[in-house]
Design an enzyme around this catalytic site. Structure first.
Site, PDB file in Angstrom:
ATOM      1  N   ARG A 297       0.856  -1.198   0.000  1.00 45.45           N
ATOM      2  CA  ARG A 297       0.000   0.000   0.000  1.00 45.45           C
ATOM      3  C   ARG A 297       0.886   1.241   0.000  1.00 45.45           C
ATOM      4  O   ARG A 297       0.996   1.922  -0.993  1.00 45.45           O
ATOM      5  CB  ARG A 297      -0.979  -0.027   1.184  1.00 45.45           C
ATOM      6  CG  ARG A 297      -2.181   0.918   0.989  1.00 45.45           C
ATOM      7  CD  ARG A 297      -1.836   2.364   1.300  1.00 45.45           C
ATOM      8  NE  ARG A 297      -1.295   2.525   2.636  1.00 45.45           N
ATOM      9  CZ  ARG A 297      -0.629   3.610   3.034  1.00 45.45           C
ATOM     10  NH1 ARG A 297      -0.422   4.617   2.205  1.00 45.45           N
ATOM     11  NH2 ARG A 297      -0.142   3.692   4.274  1.00 45.45           N
TER      12      ARG A 297
ATOM     13  N   HIS B 212       3.493   4.008  -3.545  1.00 41.86           N
ATOM     14  CA  HIS B 212       3.995   5.347  -3.874  1.00 41.86           C
ATOM     15  C   HIS B 212       5.386   5.285  -4.508  1.00 41.86           C
ATOM     16  O   HIS B 212       5.713   6.081  -5.381  1.00 41.86           O
ATOM     17  CB  HIS B 212       4.080   6.213  -2.617  1.00 41.86           C
ATOM     18  CG  HIS B 212       2.759   6.586  -2.031  1.00 41.86           C
ATOM     19  ND1 HIS B 212       1.820   7.344  -2.706  1.00 41.86           N
ATOM     20  CD2 HIS B 212       2.221   6.329  -0.808  1.00 41.86           C
ATOM     21  CE1 HIS B 212       0.768   7.530  -1.925  1.00 41.86           C
ATOM     22  NE2 HIS B 212       0.982   6.922  -0.773  1.00 41.86           N
TER      23      HIS B 212
ATOM     24  N   SER C  92       3.416  10.896   8.715  1.00 43.56           N
ATOM     25  CA  SER C  92       3.393  10.888   7.242  1.00 43.56           C
ATOM     26  C   SER C  92       4.547  11.661   6.625  1.00 43.56           C
ATOM     27  O   SER C  92       4.964  11.371   5.507  1.00 43.56           O
ATOM     28  CB  SER C  92       2.085  11.499   6.725  1.00 43.56           C
ATOM     29  OG  SER C  92       0.986  11.051   7.452  1.00 43.56           O
TER      30      SER C  92
ATOM     31  N   TYR D 187       4.289  15.949   3.445  1.00 43.06           N
ATOM     32  CA  TYR D 187       3.672  14.642   3.174  1.00 43.06           C
ATOM     33  C   TYR D 187       4.579  13.832   2.246  1.00 43.06           C
ATOM     34  O   TYR D 187       4.922  14.284   1.150  1.00 43.06           O
ATOM     35  CB  TYR D 187       2.315  14.900   2.523  1.00 43.06           C
ATOM     36  CG  TYR D 187       1.347  13.751   2.527  1.00 43.06           C
ATOM     37  CD1 TYR D 187       0.924  13.177   3.722  1.00 43.06           C
ATOM     38  CD2 TYR D 187       0.816  13.270   1.339  1.00 43.06           C
ATOM     39  CE1 TYR D 187       0.001  12.141   3.725  1.00 43.06           C
ATOM     40  CE2 TYR D 187      -0.110  12.237   1.328  1.00 43.06           C
ATOM     41  CZ  TYR D 187      -0.509  11.679   2.530  1.00 43.06           C
ATOM     42  OH  TYR D 187      -1.427  10.658   2.529  1.00 43.06           O
TER      43      TYR D 187
END
Length: 339
Positions: free
Chosen positions: A13, A17, A167, A287
């Site tokens: 997950r 990215h 994050s 982020y």
């Protein structure tokens, strides 16, 4: 320490990215099989931005969330399948579809000051009988006491575990301890807590250890650190450290080492590491998944990615504001032209 740590893998997950959400079905099955054989407790599967994250704003995935979840469900025998849902991106209908595909754990994620938007999704997940987790992103952007108030909201909606989520990879061990102490003081004793670290300041493992020392129950980590920015706490490193500390984790370190180096690392088209750009994320408190978007914008407009990232930090941008990366790049370009 006698209690068993719950090891939550996020390679499929958050790791999305790192390769712009391009895992193949074969990739996810190979990784899931290795994790399952190593006996992790859960394997999170979704687009990097959660259910229905595949979009112009976040980047399109090579497959749908359901295709990835179904593929993992075919190969796991021990681990539970987890997924991520951001209210406003995914809906309860998407959650039901993920449940039908095999997901049994859901982490409902909001910005650290916006827990109130998770109510419908947490309540619905509980009604399905899912292991329901609250996930407070960008936890460095509010105080420990305010974070505890938000965690208490998630608990009141039905979350049985609430996560401190770094994050931006911007926190240190003191920050982590303060937040866990605040959460532990506010939440019911039976409500679990979890830690989701990023490695942008190379503190992912240290912060996870600090969290456990403060009573944290669940640790997120990924093989070879595969994740946004400089990645998450590398799973195999955390497990090796936990073993040295004599902690009970229930996983097979050597299987994790093999999976990290033989399966995951070769998939990285950009090394997942601390470098100029990823360090800027942690230093500026940005982020982590902004990294690849900022690098694309920098190339397009002839700028340095680090300058874009630092400016995003100054403007206190949060997850979901990926569209502002181009705005910031254009502003910097105009500034450059005036200079």
């Amino acid at each position: 320490m006698h209690k068993k740590l719950y090891i939550s893998d996020v390679t499929l997950r958050d790791g999305m990215h790192a390769i712009r959400h391009q895992y193949s079905i074969q990739n996810v099955q190979d990784i899931a099989r290795a994790l399952d054989e190593a006996k992790v407790d859960s394997i999170e599967v979704a687009h990097g931005d959660g259910l229905q994250g595949s979009s112009f704003n976040y980047g399109f995935g090579a497959h749908s969330d359901l295709e990835w979840i179904e593929a993992v469900a075919e190969v796991v025998k021990h681990a539970q399948i987890a997924t991520l849902l951001l209210p406003g991106i995914g809906t309860i209908h998407d959650l039901k579809a993920a449940y039908d595909a095999g997901a049994r754990v859901v982490r409902v994620a909001t910005h650290c000051t916006e827990a109130d938007i998770s109510k419908q999704h947490i309540e619905y997940a509980r009604s399905l009988g899912m292991d329901t987790v609250g996930f407070l992103m960008m936890s460095h952007m509010t105080t420990p006491d305010h974070l505890a108030i938000e965690a208490k909201k998630m608990e009141s909606y039905g979350a049985t575990c609430v996560y401190v989520v770094d994050s931006g990879g911007a926190m240190n061990m003191h920050d982590i301890r303060a937040r866990f102490r605040a959460l532990k003081a506010a939440l019911r004793p039976e409500t679990q807590t979890g830690m989701h670290a990023h490695h942008n300041l190379s503190l992912g493992v240290a912060n996870s250890i600090a969290a456990v020392e403060e009573g944290c129950d669940r640790i997120d980590a990924s093989l070879a650190g595969m994740g946004a920015g400089a990645g998450n706490a590398p799973l195999e490193v955390f497990i090796a450290a936990a073993e040295r500390l004599g902690w009970h984790h229930g996983t097979d370190l050597y299987r994790l080492l093999d999976a990290a180096d033989d399966i995951v690392r070769p998939l990285q088209d950009r090394p997942v590491r601390v470098d100029r750009e990823t360090l800027a994320l942690g230093y500026a408190g940005v982020y982590s998944s902004f990294l690849r978007h900022a690098e694309i914008a920098a190339k397009k407009y002839g700028l340095k990615a680090v300058d874009i990232l630092v400016e995003l930090g100054k403007r206190r941008m949060v997850g979901g504001q990926e569209d502002m990366i181009v705005d910031v790049a254009l502003d910097l370009k105009r500034r450059e032209a005036r200079a």
